[in-house]
Design a protein around this motif. Structure first.
Motif, short mmCIF file in Angstrom:
data_model
loop_
_atom_site.label_atom_id
_atom_site.label_comp_id
_atom_site.label_asym_id
_atom_site.label_seq_id
_atom_site.Cartn_x
_atom_site.Cartn_y
_atom_site.Cartn_z
N VAL A 151 3.16 -7.81 -3.58
CA VAL A 151 1.68 -8.13 -3.80
C VAL A 151 1.85 -9.80 -4.30
O VAL A 151 0.72 -10.45 -3.34
CB VAL A 151 1.24 -7.56 -4.69
CG1 VAL A 151 -0.51 -7.98 -5.17
CG2 VAL A 151 0.53 -6.17 -5.25
N GLY A 152 2.49 -9.90 -4.93
CA GLY A 152 2.86 -11.04 -5.23
C GLY A 152 2.99 -11.85 -3.71
O GLY A 152 2.47 -12.85 -3.71
N VAL A 153 4.00 -11.78 -2.90
CA VAL A 153 4.20 -12.42 -1.86
C VAL A 153 2.56 -12.16 -0.91
O VAL A 153 2.21 -13.16 -0.53
CB VAL A 153 5.00 -11.72 -0.85
CG1 VAL A 153 5.80 -12.08 0.52
CG2 VAL A 153 6.18 -12.22 -1.12
N PHE A 180 1.26 -1.41 -0.33
CA PHE A 180 -0.16 -0.22 0.17
C PHE A 180 1.45 1.66 -0.05
O PHE A 180 0.38 2.19 -0.14
CB PHE A 180 -0.96 0.00 1.47
CG PHE A 180 -1.55 1.13 1.65
CD1 PHE A 180 -2.76 1.32 0.45
CD2 PHE A 180 -0.64 1.89 2.27
CE1 PHE A 180 -3.86 2.71 1.02
CE2 PHE A 180 -2.01 3.70 3.01
CZ PHE A 180 -3.10 3.96 2.22
N ALA A 181 1.73 1.18 1.19
CA ALA A 181 3.05 2.27 1.08
C ALA A 181 2.94 2.20 -0.79
O ALA A 181 3.98 3.79 -1.17
CB ALA A 181 3.66 2.23 2.07
N LEU A 182 3.86 1.22 -1.25
CA LEU A 182 4.76 2.30 -2.35
C LEU A 182 3.88 2.14 -3.52
O LEU A 182 3.88 2.85 -4.05
CB LEU A 182 5.36 0.57 -2.92
CG LEU A 182 6.77 -0.15 -2.23
CD1 LEU A 182 6.37 -1.67 -1.85
CD2 LEU A 182 7.81 0.41 -2.27
N SER A 183 2.31 1.63 -3.07
CA SER A 183 1.95 2.37 -4.41
C SER A 183 1.09 3.85 -4.00
O SER A 183 0.78 4.45 -5.07
CB SER A 183 0.03 1.68 -3.90
OG SER A 183 0.45 0.36 -3.73
N VAL A 184 0.82 4.20 -2.84
CA VAL A 184 1.11 5.58 -2.52
C VAL A 184 1.66 6.32 -3.55
O VAL A 184 2.17 7.43 -4.02
CB VAL A 184 0.57 6.16 -1.49
CG1 VAL A 184 0.98 7.84 -1.09
CG2 VAL A 184 -0.20 5.21 -0.97
N ILE A 216 -6.46 -0.25 -3.43
CA ILE A 216 -8.17 -0.88 -2.42
C ILE A 216 -7.62 -2.11 -2.32
O ILE A 216 -8.49 -2.77 -1.06
CB ILE A 216 -9.06 -0.86 -4.21
CG1 ILE A 216 -9.02 -0.41 -4.30
CG2 ILE A 216 -10.07 -1.76 -3.33
CD1 ILE A 216 -9.49 0.21 -5.83
N GLY A 217 -6.75 -3.10 -2.37
CA GLY A 217 -6.34 -4.31 -2.08
C GLY A 217 -6.19 -4.21 -0.68
O GLY A 217 -6.77 -4.73 0.43
N PHE A 218 -5.55 -3.38 -0.21
CA PHE A 218 -5.32 -3.18 1.45
C PHE A 218 -6.14 -2.48 2.19
O PHE A 218 -6.10 -2.56 2.91
CB PHE A 218 -3.86 -2.42 1.11
CG PHE A 218 -3.44 -2.08 2.59
CD1 PHE A 218 -2.68 -2.55 3.59
CD2 PHE A 218 -3.26 -0.65 3.48
CE1 PHE A 218 -2.44 -3.24 5.12
CE2 PHE A 218 -3.30 -0.16 4.60
CZ PHE A 218 -2.92 -1.45 5.34
N LEU A 219 -6.87 -1.43 1.45
CA LEU A 219 -8.16 -0.86 2.21
C LEU A 219 -9.02 -2.42 2.77
O LEU A 219 -9.65 -2.33 3.79
CB LEU A 219 -9.04 -0.08 1.31
CG LEU A 219 -7.85 1.64 1.08
CD1 LEU A 219 -8.79 2.51 0.13
CD2 LEU A 219 -7.54 1.83 2.53
#
Lengths: 521, 538
Positions: B450-452, B215-219, B515-518
């Motif tokens: 995300v893979g992990v 999530f942090a990386l996506s931001v 969205i995945g993390f949310l």
């Protein structure tokens, strides 16, 4: 390392990622039915369509989470608070049981089809990584890769450089294939090519789980209350019925017959604090011992079922599910004082018997945790808690004299002495005085959940495939490096389908290995 | 730092960060050293007893303080790329990880001692019966160290250390919530005493942790990709409004009631068994108004930013940023007043209004063995009078306590931190972008994490299913926690497939990872907090 120019040079067969290609069929306008089938197939097999299906599935699941489902215990209270309009709309849309709605199943079916078709569509590309490896490359090709590096060592010739490079590549644990051409040598160094197939195996795992889930839906589950000396071959299943037109709902029950009979042998509850309550919060475990009497197979099986330890029999599984919270006692300890004799201690199992010294047989009939006498002079339960525990006993003396009596705790006896009527009716009956000195707490009955699930094994196979292949896919990668060697220069270029940074570290180390010994000389 | 690397890259093919000689393991020291240290402390605690280590709660608070400090150092490093600052941030974070993991391990032993290890001595269970995975506190502490460990592992190269600047603030929020939940022990429900628990929950904490990093990386990806801080402001506002709407849909507003602008907490009665939460709300004077104004200013800010984005109206942007600052001030004031009121308010029982008696009575009547409320079958007047009687008898014992509503209190802080980040990203954003690694590199890290996380969530779902099948007799029952985890997994599945679908990669992929993390957070908190189901304890 700009992305745009690299992508342009990348050709489809060697591409880093498999990019969804528009199907060629879309361009030519096929007429009539075959054209329509083509279009439907191309839609069904497209990855973006799959993503849309995933999003629809997410939305459906969110609805299922935010709107309570009919099998929840809290559903009746929830349903009662909804407005009639909400009841009608949600009900008609199937939101109270969305996971079993036809459209939800259709969504899963479409997703399965999409997985199968898209896999068939993409498989040839993945297979070409294994079957048709690109063994030769030009320096230009190598320098157009995402990872690229040029090592110049003018004093070394092509042959020496090739030896050096292949040794370095082996040292970095690449599989090495050498191709000699007129003016250059190409070393094709590769790792983990099977990783390209991992995604397909993941999807096979997923489809296996779906298939198992479908088989499970042909199975059934029911509940059965078990207490010592009770036997039954019927289990109870909840039936939900929502009437959208009348905005009513009802939970009914249905009996299912089992092909064998379950006899209760013993139930036991292990408590953290033995003198505390029998609430779940004070419990270590619930144990149920039963005897399965199977007429068809002509055999009898003893079984122990407790928390997190189910028992399997003929495709049926028995689970410890819940308990009837009315307090009871698994064993009772009594101090018995004959009218003209000295007191003695006996312990009796639930529904069991014990013999006194004089040969009198005492049977433990039932337990009442909160003994009260109603206005009709009958014994009833004041509550489910151990407020005034009493055990109901029957005795037969050697001379054949019979009677029944209640045994109270010392506190209960003292209390009853103040009520002469009760004392005469329940305490001073016959030749013995009983005091309940101790008892082991247990609920009135345990409830077993009995499940017949023909799909569970298939699902477990799918789980195993899924977990193993996902680990194989995401913790490894397919790495390729073309090492193009000319006199005095080595061109390294390559890519990886995953873990790019790790791959580049490895490739840089490889380049450093080619370079280093010369610098040392 | 990237300037330097770029220039070296141009002249010299081998980047300086990679050397064939320096063992790679050295780069992982900030993750490995605290791990080893915590295990040593664990061993010492087992061997020498409670006097050799601080209590688990203390260690968790120390971890929180370290994380906050690390976050501050690493965030500053975004604008002021100083190697010392980065190293300081990294090693403080490492220290935080040590405290965090130690706290959890010490709690393991403390939990066993509390029961005199009865499960091991009398029931033939193992040490794992006492693993601290029993309630939301335990899981939050584990989630935090899972995320810290993932962050420290990924920070093994200089150009990936930026990630801590975003993940440590998030980790701090989780740990802050844990501190508000409080470290009292609960009796383990028997169904949870299974060897599947350490496996299932352990996988959960680690994969949630990795998901947090993605999530942090996506931001960061979106910032680098040129998404305006104003657009993020709109997204943050929308997130909190959607949050309020969902809570309202699930049975009415909880702490904050936007219709009356009141903000209330559950009063508690402190007893021997710990805190008893009373299901009434005691409004904290002034807090509701300040919180309402904070929300309104956020909405105003979002509206102005929308005008700026769609009409390219520069003055709307400027005013929007002013409103953003006003909202920050209001939010800080809200939290300050909140703490002041909780600490100083007295006579709490007398503030229970009579329209809340029904709710209290409902709570008091409890549930029957099947989980149905006993109050449902009673006349309304009986329920109300039960509530009224209780308040009359126990009103004096009621107090306000910071541990009464941990999720809601943590939400106040989360809103503040999110707003701070929107303000920060708007500050000299060009310079910020310059200091970030290339899009490709961030993208590759997102893909990796995300893979992990995807593999981890799959294992989570599978172990949960197998456990459920062993103890409840069904491997899948659409329980809300199960479904929540499935939904998050599907979102990550969407992310992975968006990468191979033409025209979906890049920014759109990053949205899927967000969205995945949310959804992971929704599963982790929302499900226990607002939805009924089997996982209601954690």
């Amino acid at each position: 390392m700009a992305g745009a120019s690299d992508a342009a040079v990348e050709d489809a067969a060697t591409g880093v990622a498999e990019i969804e290609k528009p199907r060629s069929g879309g361009g030519q306008k096929a007429s009539g039915l075959s054209g329509a089938i083509d279009r439907i197939l191309s839609l069904l097999s497209s990855v973006p369509f799959g993503i849309v299906l995933l999003m629809l599935l997410i939305i459906a699941c969110m609805i299922g989470m935010l709107i309570q489902q009919q099998e929840l215990d809290s559903f009746p209270a929830y349903y009662a608070e909804l407005t009639p309009a909400e009841k009608t709309v949600y009900g008609r849309l199937g939101f109270f049981d969305i996971y079993h709605a036809a459209y939800f199943n259709l969504l899963l079916l479409l997703l399965s089809l999409n997985i199968i078709l898209a896999s068939i569509d993409h498989f040839p590309t993945a297979w070409s990584f294994i079957a048709r490896k690109k063994l030769t490359a030009s320096p230009t090709y190598a320098m157009a890769q995402k990872f690229k590096e040029k090592v110049e060592i003018p004093q070394l010739g092509r042959k020496q450089l090739t030896e050096r490079a292949s040794e370095a590549a082996r040292k970095m644990r690449f599989k090495v294939r050498l191709t000699e051409e007129d003016n250059r040598t190409t070393i094709f160094a590769e790792r983990g090519v099977w990783n390209r197939l991992g995604a397909y195996l993941v999807h096979i795992g997923l489809l296996t789980i779906f298939a198992g889930g479908f088989m499970t839906s042909r199975g059934f589950t029911g509940m059965m209350e078990v207490s010592p000396n009770k036997s039954s071959n019927r289990m109870i299943q909840n039936v939900f019925n929502i009437d959208n037109a009348n905005t009513q709902h009802a939970i009914g029950q249905r009996e299912l017959e089992l092909p064998f009979t379950i006899e209760g042998v013993d139930i036991q509850q292990k408590l953290i604090n033995k003198s505390g309550s029998i609430d779940a919060g004070n419990t270590l475990d619930w144990l149920t011992r039963v005897r399965i009497v199977d007429q068809e197979a002509g055999k009898t099986t003893e079984a122990l079922i407790h928390m997190n330890t189910p028992f399997d029999y003929r495709g049926y599984r028995f689970f410890q599910a819940s308990f009837n919270p009315l307090g009871s006692a698994r064993t009772i300890k009594l101090k018995v004082t004959p009218a003209n004799g000295s007191p003695q201690e006996i312990t009796i199992q639930r529904n069991g018997e014990a013999k006194l010294a004089d040969g009198t047989r005492v049977r433990y009939i039932e337990f009442n945790p909160h003994f009260v006498v109603g206005s009709d002079q009958k014994v009833t339960f004041g509550s489910a808690e151990y407020e005034n525990p009493a055990a109901h006993l029957a005795y037969v003396t050697p001379s054949g004299e019979q009677g029944d009596v209640w045994a109270f705790t010392q506190a209960g006896v003292n209390q009853m002495s103040n009520a002469p009527f009760l004392k005469s009716k329940f305490l001073d009956t016959g030749a013995f005085h009983f005091v309940l000195t101790d008892f082991e707490k247990v609920p009135f009955a345990h409830t077993l959940s009995i499940q017949f699930d023909p799909g569970a094994r298939v699902v477990y196979v799918g789980f195993t495939i899924l977990c193993l292949t996902l680990i194989a896919v995401f913790f490894f990668s397919h790495q390729r490096l073309w090492i193009v060697i000319e006199d005095g220069a080595v061109y390294l270029g390559g890519n990886s389908n995953r873990n790019r940074l790790g791959f580049e570290d490895r490739a840089k180390k490889l380049a450093a290995l080619i370079r280093e010994p010369v610098q040392a000389v | 730092m990237s300037q330097a690397i770029k220039s070296i890259n141009a002249s010299m093919p081998a980047a300086p960060e990679i050397s064939a000689k320096r063992p790679a393991i050295l780069n992982f020291l900030p993750a490995i050293v605290p791990l080893a240290g915590a295990l040593l402390l664990f061993a010492a605690r087992i061997k020498f007893g409670p006097s050799v280590t601080p209590a688990d709660g203390t260690l968790v608070v120390l971890a929180l303080l370290s994380y906050i400090f690390a976050a501050a150092a690493l965030v500053t490093n975004f604008w002021a790329p100083i190697a010392f600052l980065q190293r300081l941030g990294l090693w403080t974070a490492s220290l935080g990880f040590f405290f965090n993991l130690s706290g959890w391990l010490v709690r393991w032993v403390a939990g066993g001692e509390r029961e005199n290890w009865i499960r091991m001595t009398e029931m033939g269970k193992t040490f794992f019966s006492y693993i601290p995975f029993a309630n939301l506190y335990d899981l939050s502490v584990a989630f935090a160290f899972g995320a810290a460990f993932a962050t420290l592992l990924i920070s093994n190269r200089p150009n990936t250390r930026f990630i801590g600047a975003l993940s440590f603030p998030l980790i701090s929020l989780i740990l802050l919530m844990a501190v508000f939940i409080g470290d009292s022990f609960i009796n383990l429900p028997p169904v949870l005493d299974s060897y599947w628990r350490p496996i299932h929950v352990g996988v959960a904490s680690l994969s949630y942790g990795v998901a947090l990093v993605s999530f942090a990386l996506s931001v960061v990806y979106l910032i680098k990709d040129g998404v305006k801080s104003e657009a993020m402001g709109v997204a943050v506002t929308a997130f909190f409004i959607v949050g309020y709407v969902v809570v309202w849909l699930m049975g009415g507003f909880k702490a904050f009631d936007p219709l009356s602008f009141s903000y209330g907490l559950n009063p508690v009665i402190v007893g021997q068994q710990g805190l008893m939460n009373i299901s009434a709300r005691i409004p904290l004077p002034g807090v509701g108004i300040l919180h309402g104004l904070s929300l309104l200013t956020l909405i105003g800010m979002a509206a102005l930013f929308l005008i700026y984005i769609y009409k390219n109206n520069e003055s709307a942007r400027r005013v929007g940023h002013l409103v953003l600052r006003a909202s920050l001030v209001l939010q800080i004031a809200t939290i300050a007043l909140f703490f002041y009121q909780v600490k100083t308010m007295t006579n709490v029982g007398s503030l229970v209004s009579s329209d809340q008696y029904y709710k209290i009575g409902y709570q008091l009547m409890g549930k029957d063995a099947a989980g149905r409320s006993n109050a449902a079958g009673q006349p309304v007047e009986n329920v109300i009078s039960a509530g009224a009687n209780f308040v009359a008898q126990n009103g004096d014992a009621m107090v306000l306590n910071l541990r009464s509503n941990p999720v809601e209190i943590a939400a106040l802080f989360t809103m503040l931190v999110a707003t701070i980040f929107v303000a920060l990203f708007g500050f000299r954003s060009e310079k910020l972008r310059e200091n970030l690694p290339s899009l490709e590199k961030i993208d590759s890290l997102i893909y990796k994490t995300v893979g992990v996380a995807f593999a981890g969530l799959a294992i989570l779902l599978v172990t949960g299913a197998v456990w459920a099948n062993e103890s409840w007799g069904r491997y899948w029952g659409w329980d809300s926690k199960e479904t929540g985890a499935l939904v998050a997994w599907l979102a990550y599945g969407g992310y992975l497939h968006s990468r191979i679908a033409h025209g979906w990669s890049g920014r759109r992929s990053a949205y899927f990872a967000l969205i995945g993390f949310l959804l992971v957070i929704f599963t982790y908190l929302g499900v226990s907090y607002i939805l009924p189901g089997l996982h209601s304890y954690a």
